[in-house]
Scaffold this motif. Structure first.
Motif, PDB file in Angstrom:
ATOM      1  N   LYS A   1      43.213  68.929  91.997  1.00  0.00           N
ATOM      2  CA  LYS A   1      44.542  68.313  92.350  1.00  0.00           C
ATOM      3  C   LYS A   1      44.697  68.013  93.859  1.00  0.00           C
ATOM      4  N   ILE A   2      43.801  68.645  94.652  1.00  0.00           N
ATOM      5  CA  ILE A   2      43.803  68.322  96.202  1.00  0.00           C
ATOM      6  C   ILE A   2      42.828  66.818  96.471  1.00  0.00           C
ATOM      7  N   LEU A   3      41.914  66.908  96.040  1.00  0.00           N
ATOM      8  CA  LEU A   3      40.754  65.899  96.013  1.00  0.00           C
ATOM      9  C   LEU A   3      40.748  64.660  95.242  1.00  0.00           C
ATOM     10  N   GLY A   4      41.410  64.735  94.240  1.00  0.00           N
ATOM     11  CA  GLY A   4      41.628  63.575  93.215  1.00  0.00           C
ATOM     12  C   GLY A   4      42.513  62.642  93.841  1.00  0.00           C
ATOM     13  N   PRO A   5      43.692  62.775  94.120  1.00  0.00           N
ATOM     14  CA  PRO A   5      45.076  61.802  94.698  1.00  0.00           C
ATOM     15  C   PRO A   5      44.365  61.303  95.823  1.00  0.00           C
ATOM     16  N   ARG A   6      43.484  62.028  96.594  1.00  0.00           N
ATOM     17  CA  ARG A   6      43.008  61.294  97.758  1.00  0.00           C
ATOM     18  C   ARG A   6      41.436  60.475  97.761  1.00  0.00           C
ATOM     19  N   ASN A   7      41.060  60.314  96.256  1.00  0.00           N
ATOM     20  CA  ASN A   7      39.969  59.673  95.965  1.00  0.00           C
ATOM     21  C   ASN A   7      38.708  60.394  96.830  1.00  0.00           C
ATOM     22  N   LEU A   8      38.635  61.493  96.946  1.00  0.00           N
ATOM     23  CA  LEU A   8      37.766  62.094  97.658  1.00  0.00           C
ATOM     24  C   LEU A   8      36.687  63.187  96.492  1.00  0.00           C
ATOM     25  N   MET A   9      37.223  63.332  95.345  1.00  0.00           N
ATOM     26  CA  MET A   9      36.349  64.047  94.345  1.00  0.00           C
ATOM     27  C   MET A   9      35.077  63.455  94.039  1.00  0.00           C
ATOM     28  N   PRO A  10      34.177  64.491  94.260  1.00  0.00           N
ATOM     29  CA  PRO A  10      32.808  64.127  93.976  1.00  0.00           C
ATOM     30  C   PRO A  10      32.599  63.362  92.364  1.00  0.00           C
ATOM     31  N   ASN A  11      31.939  62.389  92.358  1.00  0.00           N
ATOM     32  CA  ASN A  11      31.651  61.779  90.905  1.00  0.00           C
ATOM     33  C   ASN A  11      30.363  61.175  90.730  1.00  0.00           C
ATOM     34  N   PRO A  12      29.650  61.524  89.813  1.00  0.00           N
ATOM     35  CA  PRO A  12      28.178  60.943  89.500  1.00  0.00           C
ATOM     36  C   PRO A  12      28.013  59.626  89.240  1.00  0.00           C
ATOM     37  N   LYS A  13      29.201  59.056  89.139  1.00  0.00           N
ATOM     38  CA  LYS A  13      29.224  57.566  88.768  1.00  0.00           C
ATOM     39  C   LYS A  13      28.912  56.786  90.205  1.00  0.00           C
ATOM     40  N   VAL A  14      29.607  57.452  91.236  1.00  0.00           N
ATOM     41  CA  VAL A  14      29.463  56.966  92.515  1.00  0.00           C
ATOM     42  C   VAL A  14      28.410  57.462  93.385  1.00  0.00           C
ATOM     43  N   GLY A  15      27.656  58.479  92.938  1.00  0.00           N
ATOM     44  CA  GLY A  15      26.502  59.181  93.572  1.00  0.00           C
ATOM     45  C   GLY A  15      26.969  60.082  94.545  1.00  0.00           C
ATOM     46  N   THR A  16      28.068  60.597  94.351  1.00  0.00           N
ATOM     47  CA  THR A  16      28.416  61.670  95.249  1.00  0.00           C
ATOM     48  C   THR A  16      28.354  63.083  94.609  1.00  0.00           C
ATOM     49  N   VAL A  17      27.837  63.074  93.184  1.00  0.00           N
ATOM     50  CA  VAL A  17      27.425  64.280  92.508  1.00  0.00           C
ATOM     51  C   VAL A  17      25.763  64.008  92.472  1.00  0.00           C
ATOM     52  N   THR A  18      25.058  64.698  93.229  1.00  0.00           N
ATOM     53  CA  THR A  18      23.580  64.547  93.268  1.00  0.00           C
ATOM     54  C   THR A  18      22.820  65.544  93.584  1.00  0.00           C
ATOM     55  N   MET A  19      21.497  65.300  93.415  1.00  0.00           N
ATOM     56  CA  MET A  19      20.511  66.317  93.957  1.00  0.00           C
ATOM     57  C   MET A  19      20.029  65.825  95.285  1.00  0.00           C
ATOM     58  N   ASP A  20      20.319  64.454  95.082  1.00  0.00           N
ATOM     59  CA  ASP A  20      19.466  63.677  96.423  1.00  0.00           C
ATOM     60  C   ASP A  20      20.643  63.605  97.562  1.00  0.00           C
ATOM     61  N   VAL A  21      20.722  64.905  98.021  1.00  0.00           N
ATOM     62  CA  VAL A  21      21.845  65.119  99.227  1.00  0.00           C
ATOM     63  C   VAL A  21      21.411  64.255 100.553  1.00  0.00           C
ATOM     64  N   LYS A  22      20.359  64.312 100.567  1.00  0.00           N
ATOM     65  CA  LYS A  22      19.724  63.441 101.953  1.00  0.00           C
ATOM     66  C   LYS A  22      20.298  62.155 101.668  1.00  0.00           C
ATOM     67  N   GLY A  23      20.143  61.426 100.541  1.00  0.00           N
ATOM     68  CA  GLY A  23      20.244  60.061 100.286  1.00  0.00           C
ATOM     69  C   GLY A  23      21.719  59.606 100.263  1.00  0.00           C
ATOM     70  N   ALA A  24      22.555  60.693  99.784  1.00  0.00           N
ATOM     71  CA  ALA A  24      23.886  60.509  99.504  1.00  0.00           C
ATOM     72  C   ALA A  24      24.405  60.472 100.943  1.00  0.00           C
ATOM     73  N   VAL A  25      24.122  61.373 101.848  1.00  0.00           N
ATOM     74  CA  VAL A  25      24.758  61.537 102.984  1.00  0.00           C
ATOM     75  C   VAL A  25      24.469  60.395 103.917  1.00  0.00           C
ATOM     76  N   GLY A  26      23.274  59.853 103.989  1.00  0.00           N
ATOM     77  CA  GLY A  26      22.838  58.715 104.383  1.00  0.00           C
ATOM     78  C   GLY A  26      23.494  57.782 104.147  1.00  0.00           C
ATOM     79  N   ALA A  27      23.616  57.261 102.831  1.00  0.00           N
ATOM     80  CA  ALA A  27      24.468  56.110 102.210  1.00  0.00           C
ATOM     81  C   ALA A  27      25.844  56.209 103.055  1.00  0.00           C
ATOM     82  N   ALA A  28      26.379  57.483 102.830  1.00  0.00           N
ATOM     83  CA  ALA A  28      28.004  57.640 103.263  1.00  0.00           C
ATOM     84  C   ALA A  28      28.055  57.227 104.653  1.00  0.00           C
TER      85      ALA A  28
END
Length: 230
Positions: free
Chosen positions: A129-156
């Motif tokens: 309810k906090i992250l969703g309306p701000r479009n901050l909720m992690p989601n596997p479809k956009v690569g923000t739920v992942t075990m490749d933390v290094k890659g995701a941080v680098g991309a962001a």
């Protein structure tokens, strides 16, 4: 207020609101009219022929802009142990688990992108309810739920832009700064529009990209001939 009104008027001078400009003309106009004392963000808005209330017409994704966004992106990562260490080493600004949950629940959201390892999602889910309306909720479809933390941080950090269609069928995003060259902005816009076109949902009928406009933070929106932006 008078100063602001004068600046707005100056920013619109020479703009024909009935005309559809080529993408090149629009970018040139936006850059030439930017007069704020800060480096304004160049933004794109796309009107799509979809109704996101229907699941088969949702448009969302992430795109890596070739020239970055020009914005310093603060990244928060939900992770534990080795993955938390990996996130810190990759340059994440905030890393945590229950402590980060409590910080966010307390109203402090000092970040622009949120990433989580899959095992952290039951915890992160409590923040919907906090992250969703701000479009901050992690989601596997956009690569923000992942075990490749290094890659995701680098991309962001490197210019990854997340997009999601809003209720009225509009997608908008910052795709650079007015200090960027025209060529860099055009490359970023083309990368963004290409990603949106590739995300066309199965349920979309008729014309997919109806309208396109480009503007700067303080400037007027310049309507673009859609064909030149795709």
């Amino acid at each position: 207020m008078a100063k602001i009104a004068k600046k707005v008027a100056a920013g619109r001078e020479g703009l024909d609101r009935t005309k559809l400009y080529s993408l090149e003309e629009a970018v040139k106009f936006v850059k030439s009219k930017a007069s704020a004392k800060f480096d304004e963000t160049v933004e794109i808005a796309m009107n799509l022929g979809v109704d996101p209330r229907h699941a088969d017409q949702m448009v969302r994704g992430v795109v890596n802009l070739p020239n970055g966004t020009g914005k310093t992106v603060r990244v928060a990562v939900f992770a534990r142990g080795a993955k938390a260490d990996e996130a810190k080493a990759a340059g994440a600004d905030i890393v945590g688990a229950e402590d980060l949950l409590e910080t966010i629940q307390g109203g402090k959201l000092d970040f622009d992108r949120c990433i989580a390892t899959p095992d952290m999602m039951p915890l992160v889910g409590r923040l919907g309810k906090i992250l969703g309306p701000r479009n901050l909720m992690p989601n596997p479809k956009v690569g923000t739920v992942t075990m490749d933390v290094k890659g995701a941080v680098g991309a962001a950090k490197g210019g990854a832009v997340e997009y999601r269609v809003e209720k009225a069928g509009i997608i908008h995003a910052g795709i650079g700064k007015v200090s960027f060259s025209e060529e860099a902005l055009l490359q970023n816009i083309k990368a963004f529009t290409d990603a949106v076109v590739k995300s066309k949902p199965a349920g979309a009928k008729g014309t997919y990209v109806k309208k396109v406009a480009v503007s700067s933070t303080m400037g007027a929106g310049v309507h673009v001939e859609p064909g030149t932006a795709l």
